[in-house]
Design an enzyme around this catalytic site. Structure first.
Site, PDB file in Angstrom:
ATOM      1  N   SER A 134       0.828  -1.210   0.000  1.00 55.08           N
ATOM      2  CA  SER A 134       0.000   0.000   0.000  1.00 55.08           C
ATOM      3  C   SER A 134       0.854   1.249   0.000  1.00 55.08           C
ATOM      4  O   SER A 134       1.939   1.283   0.571  1.00 55.08           O
ATOM      5  CB  SER A 134      -0.929   0.047   1.212  1.00 55.08           C
ATOM      6  OG  SER A 134      -1.661   1.263   1.178  1.00 55.08           O
TER       7      SER A 134
ATOM      8  N   LYS B  64      -4.394  -6.802   3.540  1.00 52.16           N
ATOM      9  CA  LYS B  64      -4.419  -5.674   2.606  1.00 52.16           C
ATOM     10  C   LYS B  64      -5.851  -5.350   2.195  1.00 52.16           C
ATOM     11  O   LYS B  64      -6.227  -4.182   2.070  1.00 52.16           O
ATOM     12  CB  LYS B  64      -3.559  -5.987   1.375  1.00 52.16           C
ATOM     13  CG  LYS B  64      -3.607  -4.922   0.275  1.00 52.16           C
ATOM     14  CD  LYS B  64      -3.120  -3.579   0.783  1.00 52.16           C
ATOM     15  CE  LYS B  64      -3.048  -2.436  -0.198  1.00 52.16           C
ATOM     16  NZ  LYS B  64      -3.683  -2.445  -1.459  1.00 52.16           N
TER      17      LYS B  64
ATOM     18  N   HIS C 126      -7.409  -3.509   4.998  1.00 54.54           N
ATOM     19  CA  HIS C 126      -6.813  -2.168   4.955  1.00 54.54           C
ATOM     20  C   HIS C 126      -7.589  -1.305   3.950  1.00 54.54           C
ATOM     21  O   HIS C 126      -7.951  -0.162   4.236  1.00 54.54           O
ATOM     22  CB  HIS C 126      -5.331  -2.273   4.564  1.00 54.54           C
ATOM     23  CG  HIS C 126      -4.710  -0.988   4.097  1.00 54.54           C
ATOM     24  ND1 HIS C 126      -4.974  -0.438   2.843  1.00 54.54           N
ATOM     25  CD2 HIS C 126      -3.862  -0.131   4.696  1.00 54.54           C
ATOM     26  CE1 HIS C 126      -4.313   0.692   2.717  1.00 54.54           C
ATOM     27  NE2 HIS C 126      -3.628   0.906   3.814  1.00 54.54           N
ATOM     28  N   ASN C 127      -7.852  -1.844   2.791  1.00 52.30           N
ATOM     29  CA  ASN C 127      -8.571  -1.075   1.768  1.00 52.30           C
ATOM     30  C   ASN C 127     -10.010  -0.794   2.182  1.00 52.30           C
ATOM     31  O   ASN C 127     -10.534   0.280   1.903  1.00 52.30           O
ATOM     32  CB  ASN C 127      -8.550  -1.809   0.425  1.00 52.30           C
ATOM     33  CG  ASN C 127      -7.199  -1.738  -0.247  1.00 52.30           C
ATOM     34  OD1 ASN C 127      -6.186  -1.521   0.413  1.00 52.30           O
ATOM     35  ND2 ASN C 127      -7.161  -1.945  -1.543  1.00 52.30           N
TER      36      ASN C 127
ATOM     37  N   GLU D 226      -9.875   1.983   4.454  1.00 52.21           N
ATOM     38  CA  GLU D 226      -9.602   3.167   3.629  1.00 52.21           C
ATOM     39  C   GLU D 226     -10.911   3.705   3.021  1.00 52.21           C
ATOM     40  O   GLU D 226     -11.141   4.922   3.021  1.00 52.21           O
ATOM     41  CB  GLU D 226      -8.613   2.745   2.535  1.00 52.21           C
ATOM     42  CG  GLU D 226      -8.202   3.787   1.540  1.00 52.21           C
ATOM     43  CD  GLU D 226      -7.302   3.154   0.462  1.00 52.21           C
ATOM     44  OE1 GLU D 226      -6.356   2.406   0.803  1.00 52.21           O
ATOM     45  OE2 GLU D 226      -7.561   3.385  -0.731  1.00 52.21           O
TER      46      GLU D 226
END
Ligand code: NAG
Ligand code: NAG
Length: 495
Positions: free
Chosen positions: A134, A188, A191-192, A195
């Site tokens: 990222s 990940k 995480h997105n 986000e």
């Protein structure tokens, strides 16, 4: 290009991310070979390395030469589009690889694809890592946050490289061995999802300040700059301040006002929400941000709806006027607190999703360590991740971030402002689905008694699903309809 000595590592897939990551690795002093089927991409990368003062980067046009240019055990990072292109690249390269060599996929891959490839690679003795990367193009070049999962040996083989290449924060490089299997890709993905939530919450803060508070882009730039010096300090707050400053080169005012209000997406947010549902974990803030992207896509329908409902008597101006004048200074301070509290709830959801998956898969994820590697390099990097790290360090079995004593205190301090902002927005007809979802999550989680008793009663009435009681053990079923009729009859008889 000829290189007498062998390279430490290879990278295949030279779109901008790949080029930048390769240059970053070379700049840290690790000789790297690069490959792309489109040979012009190779030449372009080699030229960039030369431009940057002759970095140790070696281009190859043939996959065989590329693989043979690497010292053993070989490690090759591939950065191509997720899905079939990854399989094709693996097929091209693995013909020349030998047992003990490793493939490291740095794309946004669905974690199950990584798990499939791990088992496909193993008969040939190949090691495999699925590594979340990222930070976008800039992060890849200057220091990304890296989330590698899969073969521990493959990670150990390149741990020195990844530690140098990753973003550096006060407590070390933003990389850790995440866990086995597809753990790196899964982390990940979440995480997105987080986000998505952050971006949605920021856009709502913007909407309330602009529409209810009447703030200009210049005001907003100043406020976000100021927020970026306090508890909200983060990459997304920082870039948002910058966005408000950019003038439109094709007309009056700032560019942000000319951008079509339709949000794109690539799928990781949807996967996060799907996984939350699969795992029975509530992630309403992340789900709200995904729903908002879907609704934003219905631009023409929304324009038509605005017309129909205005005709029916719902006016933006009247709704806005109904909340009266606001004290701007107080509104700005309230919105800051509402944003912070909403964010905590959103991160709590993401973390709980990670924990649930870790338990299901036996990944043994370390939530505090994950918060740490997100402190730098990545899109959600923020000062407040250090507090999340510390909360999990204090108590690794914390069931929810909001019951950590420090976060609990912060929520208590901010809840008044938070409720004022959401109430004001609802009154003014400004949708704040992320803030509302976070607040509802908070209020649902913190109440020891919910109206779920009534839902259980309904389920038992029409489906004999049974219920438990608060005052005695066991499972019960009641003939609700019959008893209700009897009591009606009873009531009637008395009258
Ligand atoms: C090479 O470049 C092209 C075009 O930029 C890209 O589509 C392809 O996936 C790249 N990767 C490899 C390994 O060839
Ligand atoms: C961790 O948090 C849970 C829930 O708040 C609590 O029951 C437990 O005692 C805490 N453990 C420690 C070591 O503080």
């Amino acid at each position: 290009m000829e290189s007498a000595a062998l390279s430490r590592i290879g990278l295949a897939g030279l779109a901008v991310m790949g080029q930048n990551l390769a240059l970053n690795i070379a700049e840290k002093g690790f000789p790297i070979s690069v490959y792309n089927r489109t040979t012009s991409k190779v030449d372009e990368t080699v030229a960039r390395a030369a431009d940057e003062g002759g970095l140790p980067l070696f281009g190859h046009h043939s996959p065989r030469e590329f693989v043979l240019s690497l010292s053993r055990p070989r490690s090759i990072i591939i950065l191509v589009k997720a899905g079939a292109p990854v399989d094709q690249t693996i097929a091209t390269l693995s013909r020349f690889l030998e047992p003990g060599d490793a493939i490291i996929d740095g794309g946004n891959e669905w974690y199950e694809n990584t798990e499939r490839r791990i088992s496909e690679a193993s008969p040939q003795g190949l090691l495999y890592l699925g590594m979340g990367v990222s930070g976008g193009e800039e992060g890849a070049r200057r220091g990304p946050s890296l989330m590698p999962g899969g073969s521990r040996q493959a990670f150990d083989n390149v741990a020195d490289i990844l530690s140098k290449v990753a973003a550096q924060v006060d407590d070390g490089p933003c990389v850790t061995y995440v866990g086995p299997g597809g753990a790196g890709n899964f982390v990940k993905m979440v995480h997105n999802g987080i986000e998505y939530g952050d971006m949605q919450l920021i856009s709502e803060a913007y909407d309330v300040l602009k529409t209810v508070g009447g703030l200009s882009n210049q005001d907003l730039a100043n406020i976000f700059d100021e927020w970026n010096r306090g508890e909200l300090e983060s990459f997304l707050i920082e870039i948002t301040a910058d966005i408000f400053k950019v003038k439109d080169e094709h007309g009056e005012g700032e560019l942000v006002d000319k951008i079509l209000d339709k949000t794109g997406m690539k799928g990781t947010g949807k996967w996060t929400v799907q996984q939350a549902a699969e795992l029975s974990v509530a992630a309403p803030t992340i789900a709200a941000s995904l729903d908002c992207r879907y609704l934003s896509g219905l631009k023409e329908e929304r324009e038509a709806a605005a017309g129909v409902l205005e005709q029916a008597g719902i006016s933006n101006e009247a709704l806005r006027a109904s909340v009266g004048a606001v004290d701007k200074k107080r509104l700005i301070d309230d919105v800051r607190q509402a944003l912070y509290a909403s964010k905590i709830c959103s991160y709590a959801q993401g973390m709980n999703l990670l924990r649930a998956k870790s338990q299901e898969k036996g990944w043994n994820l370390n939530l505090g360590e994950l918060a740490r590697i997100w402190k730098g390099g990545c899109i959600i990097r923020a000062r407040f991740l250090d507090r999340i790290k510390k909360a999990y360090e204090r108590n690794g079995s914390l069931p929810n971030l909001i019951v950590d004593p420090e976060f609990a205190r912060e929520m208590a301090q901010r809840q008044g402002a938070w409720r004022r902002v959401v109430g004001l927005a609802i009154g003014a007809g400004i949708s704040t689905p992320g803030m509302c979802a976070s607040l509802s999550y908070f209020d649902t989680y913190r109440r020891s008694r919910l109206p779920a008793n009534l839902v259980q009663a309904q389920r038992d009435l029409f489906g004999a699903h049974t219920y438990e009681r608060i005052d005695r053990p066991g499972s019960f079923h009641t003939e609700w309809t019959k008893l209700a009729r009897q009591s009606e009859a009873g009531v009637g008889a008395h009258n």
